[in-house]
Design a protein around this motif. Structure first.
Motif, short mmCIF file in Angstrom:
data_model
loop_
_atom_site.label_atom_id
_atom_site.label_comp_id
_atom_site.label_asym_id
_atom_site.label_seq_id
_atom_site.Cartn_x
_atom_site.Cartn_y
_atom_site.Cartn_z
N ILE A 64 0.84 -1.20 0.00
CA ILE A 64 0.00 0.00 0.00
C ILE A 64 0.88 1.25 0.00
CG2 ILE A 64 -1.85 1.24 1.25
CD1 ILE A 64 -2.40 -1.57 2.61
N GLU A 65 1.98 1.19 0.74
CA GLU A 65 2.85 2.37 0.84
C GLU A 65 4.05 2.29 -0.10
OE1 GLU A 65 3.75 2.73 4.99
OE2 GLU A 65 1.63 2.75 5.51
N GLY A 66 3.90 1.68 -1.24
CA GLY A 66 4.99 1.55 -2.21
C GLY A 66 5.70 0.21 -2.05
N SER A 67 6.84 0.09 -2.74
CA SER A 67 7.52 -1.20 -2.71
C SER A 67 8.50 -1.26 -1.54
CB SER A 67 8.25 -1.44 -4.03
OG SER A 67 9.29 -0.51 -4.17
N SER A 68 8.68 -2.45 -1.02
CA SER A 68 9.65 -2.63 0.07
C SER A 68 10.22 -4.04 -0.02
CB SER A 68 9.01 -2.38 1.43
OG SER A 68 7.97 -3.30 1.64
N TRP A 69 11.43 -4.18 0.52
CA TRP A 69 12.08 -5.49 0.52
C TRP A 69 11.46 -6.38 1.58
CZ3 TRP A 69 15.22 -7.21 -3.13
CH2 TRP A 69 15.89 -6.28 -3.94
N ARG A 70 11.22 -7.62 1.18
CA ARG A 70 10.77 -8.64 2.12
C ARG A 70 11.58 -9.91 1.87
NH1 ARG A 70 6.84 -8.10 5.15
NH2 ARG A 70 6.79 -10.34 5.50
N ASP A 91 4.40 -13.46 1.32
CA ASP A 91 3.07 -12.93 1.62
C ASP A 91 3.03 -12.36 3.04
OD1 ASP A 91 0.43 -12.40 2.07
OD2 ASP A 91 -0.31 -14.33 1.33
N VAL A 92 2.91 -11.03 3.13
CA VAL A 92 2.92 -10.37 4.44
C VAL A 92 1.72 -10.79 5.28
CG1 VAL A 92 1.73 -8.27 3.65
CG2 VAL A 92 3.29 -8.14 5.60
N CYS A 93 0.63 -11.14 4.64
CA CYS A 93 -0.61 -11.46 5.37
C CYS A 93 -0.70 -12.93 5.80
CB CYS A 93 -1.83 -11.12 4.52
SG CYS A 93 -1.93 -9.39 4.12
N LEU A 94 0.18 -13.76 5.28
CA LEU A 94 0.09 -15.19 5.61
C LEU A 94 0.80 -15.45 6.95
CD1 LEU A 94 -0.77 -18.05 4.78
CD2 LEU A 94 1.35 -18.20 3.42
N HIS A 95 0.01 -15.81 7.95
CA HIS A 95 0.58 -16.05 9.29
C HIS A 95 1.51 -17.28 9.25
CE1 HIS A 95 0.83 -16.90 13.56
NE2 HIS A 95 0.32 -15.71 13.79
N PRO A 96 2.66 -17.22 9.99
CA PRO A 96 3.57 -18.37 10.00
C PRO A 96 2.86 -19.70 10.33
CG PRO A 96 4.59 -16.53 11.13
CD PRO A 96 3.19 -16.09 10.77
N HIS A 97 1.94 -19.67 11.27
CA HIS A 97 1.23 -20.91 11.63
C HIS A 97 0.45 -21.45 10.44
CE1 HIS A 97 1.10 -19.73 16.20
NE2 HIS A 97 2.33 -19.77 15.69
N ASP A 98 -0.19 -20.54 9.70
CA ASP A 98 -0.99 -20.96 8.54
C ASP A 98 -0.11 -21.58 7.46
OD1 ASP A 98 -3.28 -20.12 9.76
OD2 ASP A 98 -3.28 -18.14 8.82
N LEU A 99 1.06 -20.96 7.23
CA LEU A 99 1.96 -21.50 6.20
C LEU A 99 2.49 -22.88 6.63
CD1 LEU A 99 3.58 -21.47 3.62
CD2 LEU A 99 5.24 -19.95 4.69
N LEU A 100 2.87 -23.00 7.89
CA LEU A 100 3.39 -24.29 8.38
C LEU A 100 2.31 -25.37 8.30
CD1 LEU A 100 5.51 -23.13 11.44
CD2 LEU A 100 6.35 -24.01 9.26
#
Ligand SMILES: [Zn+2]
Length: 315
Positions: free
Chosen positions: A176-182, A229-238
């Protein structure tokens, strides 16, 4: 579940065939990679090493600093990252602009073959420093493989003698606030057979090996989008990756970008140099020292330099 970021999430597969860690880096990584004006391929490579260090900081029972230094004879001469037990991380890269511009770049989040193309021949060295009371531990392997993640895998196999698998991704992500490194990654490590539990009672060695192969295959199914994916919770991915065997999570810890430089430390380094060398660092009337990690400038005027050198020679 709300999104959590800059996190190290330890986990274990329910049948005890493997344990691992998941790392998600947002702000901490963005700050490190934007402290200097790095070309994107340099930032991506430094970011990848930062994620690897974050994952590895979870494998060691230590109180101190884990650092990884990568040196090569290619356009990028050096990458240096470190992570403290408290989750303070920092890093920087040294590169040759002219050599870098000569290398043709195949774009993508992580371009292929970037180790031979951008770093060349060299080494990958991991050091754990637990303070002045103990000997630092260091393991070194040759820079071999297409990616830094491959080099980390080789390090784990050859130097740490661990059966492990890693998936790492770094990217410049639009938000939303532009691009950023992840960046982020998942590392799994084979547990010992003695702890392995099979659902139907007595476990066999081949069942244990099958369980480990399955975990590595599940990890291989993890996509770059899932990692970034910033919105994907670690628990959900695992859960998504390892739900077939079940996964148990432990307390997470968190990372921030925090440099350990200070005016006092810089001053102590200055005093250790010959006076003429310190004079040669003058910009105008002041001696200026720039921290290579965080790019902070420390200024000392001539009177101050005179005073600290006089004090150090009298004491
Ligand atoms: Zn600094």
């Amino acid at each position: 579940m709300t999104a959590v970021d800059d996190v190290l999430q330890p986990f274990e597969i329910e049948n005890h065939s493997a344990q691992g860690r998941l790392v998600k880096l947002g702000n901490s990584l963005h700050q490190i990679l934007t402290a200097h004006d790095y070309p994107s391929e340099v930032a991506a490579l430094l970011g990848e090493l930062q994620v690897v260090a974050a994952l590895m900081s979870g494998t060691l029972k230590f109180d101190g600093v884990l650092s990884i230094q990568v040196k090569g004879d290619g356009p990028i001469n050096m990458l240096l990252v470190d992570v403290t037990t408290d989750g303070h991380m920092r890093g920087y890269a040294k590169f040759n602009k002219d050599k870098l511009s000569l290398v043709s770049i195949n774009c993508g989040d992580i371009p292929q073959q970037q180790v031979p193309r951008l770093l060349g021949a060299g080494y990958f060295a991991l050091t754990v420093d637990q303070g002045s009371e103990t000997q630092p531990y260091q393991g070194v392997v040759a820079l071999e493989g297409a990616t830094l993640t491959d080099c980390a895998h080789a390090y784990l196999r050859q130097s740490a003698q661990l059966d492990a698998a890693l998936k790492v991704c770094v990217g410049n992500v639009e938000g939303i606030e532009g691009s950023s490194w992840r960046g982020g990654g998942v590392m799994v490590q084979k547990s010992s057979f003695s702890g392995f539990q099979h659902i139907d009672g007595e476990a066999t060695d081949s069942e244990f090996e099958d369980a480990w192969r399955r975990i590595v295959a599940f990890l291989g199914s993890c996509t770059n989008d899932e990692i970034l994916d910033v919105c994907l919770h670690p628990h959900d991915l695992l859960f998504r990756l390892f739900s077939e065997d079940g996964v148990r999570v432990f307390d997470p810890s968190f990372f921030i970008m925090k440099c350990r430089c200070s005016r006092e430390r810089v001053q102590n380094v200055l005093i250790s140099f010959p006076r003429e060398e310190v004079n040669s660092m003058k910009i105008g009337d002041d001696v200026v020292v720039t921290c290579e990690f965080c790019n902070t400038n420390y200024r000392f005027d001539t009177n101050y330099i005179d005073a600290i050198f006089n004090t150090s020679t009298c004491s």
